[in-house]
Design a protein around this motif. Structure first.
Motif, PDB file in Angstrom:
ATOM      1  N   MET A  32       5.385  -1.637  13.655  1.00 44.92           N
ATOM      2  CA  MET A  32       4.646  -1.499  14.909  1.00 44.92           C
ATOM      3  C   MET A  32       3.250  -0.906  14.660  1.00 44.92           C
ATOM      4  O   MET A  32       2.818   0.013  15.352  1.00 44.92           O
ATOM      5  CB  MET A  32       5.434  -0.679  15.929  1.00 44.92           C
ATOM      6  CG  MET A  32       6.760  -1.320  16.268  1.00 44.92           C
ATOM      7  SD  MET A  32       7.674  -0.534  17.602  1.00 44.92           S
ATOM      8  CE  MET A  32       7.772   1.146  17.065  1.00 44.92           C
ATOM      9  N   LYS A  33       2.566  -1.391  13.636  1.00 42.91           N
ATOM     10  CA  LYS A  33       1.200  -0.999  13.260  1.00 42.91           C
ATOM     11  C   LYS A  33       1.072   0.462  12.837  1.00 42.91           C
ATOM     12  O   LYS A  33      -0.008   1.006  12.801  1.00 42.91           O
ATOM     13  CB  LYS A  33       0.212  -1.334  14.374  1.00 42.91           C
ATOM     14  CG  LYS A  33       0.233  -2.808  14.712  1.00 42.91           C
ATOM     15  CD  LYS A  33      -0.940  -3.217  15.529  1.00 42.91           C
ATOM     16  CE  LYS A  33      -0.738  -4.689  15.873  1.00 42.91           C
ATOM     17  NZ  LYS A  33      -1.881  -5.433  16.059  1.00 42.91           N
ATOM     18  N   MET A  34       2.202   1.094  12.512  1.00 43.07           N
ATOM     19  CA  MET A  34       2.174   2.464  11.996  1.00 43.07           C
ATOM     20  C   MET A  34       2.751   2.456  10.593  1.00 43.07           C
ATOM     21  O   MET A  34       3.735   1.759  10.331  1.00 43.07           O
ATOM     22  CB  MET A  34       3.008   3.403  12.875  1.00 43.07           C
ATOM     23  CG  MET A  34       2.386   3.672  14.218  1.00 43.07           C
ATOM     24  SD  MET A  34       3.361   4.821  15.197  1.00 43.07           S
ATOM     25  CE  MET A  34       3.347   6.265  14.173  1.00 43.07           C
ATOM     26  N   GLN A  35       2.140   3.225   9.700  1.00 46.03           N
ATOM     27  CA  GLN A  35       2.652   3.308   8.338  1.00 46.03           C
ATOM     28  C   GLN A  35       3.556   4.525   8.211  1.00 46.03           C
ATOM     29  O   GLN A  35       3.201   5.624   8.622  1.00 46.03           O
ATOM     30  CB  GLN A  35       1.503   3.374   7.335  1.00 46.03           C
ATOM     31  CG  GLN A  35       0.749   2.068   7.283  1.00 46.03           C
ATOM     32  CD  GLN A  35      -0.147   1.952   6.063  1.00 46.03           C
ATOM     33  OE1 GLN A  35      -0.327   2.887   5.313  1.00 46.03           O
ATOM     34  NE2 GLN A  35      -0.712   0.781   5.882  1.00 46.03           N
ATOM     35  N   ASN A  36       4.743   4.300   7.668  1.00 44.97           N
ATOM     36  CA  ASN A  36       5.732   5.353   7.492  1.00 44.97           C
ATOM     37  C   ASN A  36       5.964   5.566   6.006  1.00 44.97           C
ATOM     38  O   ASN A  36       6.233   4.602   5.283  1.00 44.97           O
ATOM     39  CB  ASN A  36       7.058   4.945   8.154  1.00 44.97           C
ATOM     40  CG  ASN A  36       6.871   4.665   9.618  1.00 44.97           C
ATOM     41  OD1 ASN A  36       6.781   5.576  10.416  1.00 44.97           O
ATOM     42  ND2 ASN A  36       6.799   3.396   9.991  1.00 44.97           N
ATOM     43  N   GLU A  37       5.876   6.825   5.563  1.00 45.37           N
ATOM     44  CA  GLU A  37       6.138   7.151   4.169  1.00 45.37           C
ATOM     45  C   GLU A  37       7.622   7.457   4.030  1.00 45.37           C
ATOM     46  O   GLU A  37       8.149   8.333   4.716  1.00 45.37           O
ATOM     47  CB  GLU A  37       5.322   8.366   3.740  1.00 45.37           C
ATOM     48  CG  GLU A  37       3.828   8.121   3.750  1.00 45.37           C
ATOM     49  CD  GLU A  37       3.041   9.348   3.336  1.00 45.37           C
ATOM     50  OE1 GLU A  37       3.549  10.491   3.451  1.00 45.37           O
ATOM     51  OE2 GLU A  37       1.893   9.172   2.880  1.00 45.37           O
TER      52      GLU A  37
END
Length: 67
Positions: A32-37
């Motif tokens: 959803m256009k968010m980067q998760n580490e």
């Protein structure tokens, strides 16, 4: 380590056989256009890396294993 949500693998920052420390970023997943580490749950050695950058993954799909 399983995908917490469906998304796209942006980068795999570890290799098989590499030592990792708890909290170390191992993979970046975009959803959803968010980067998760995604971070190492514990100290260990990387087992199998099952995905590569640019690959789409489903929720709960196994991405990496730490031994």
């Amino acid at each position: 380590l399983k995908a917490p949500m469906p998304g796209l693998v942006v980068a795999v920052l570890v290799e098989e056989g590499q030592e990792v420390k708890k909290g170390q970023v191992m993979l970046i997943l975009e959803s959803m256009k968010m980067q998760n580490e995604l971070k190492a749950p514990r100290d260990g050695v990387m087992g199998r890396v099952r995905v590569k950058a640019g690959e789409s993954v489903e929720q709960k799909q196994t991405l990496l294993s730490v031994h």
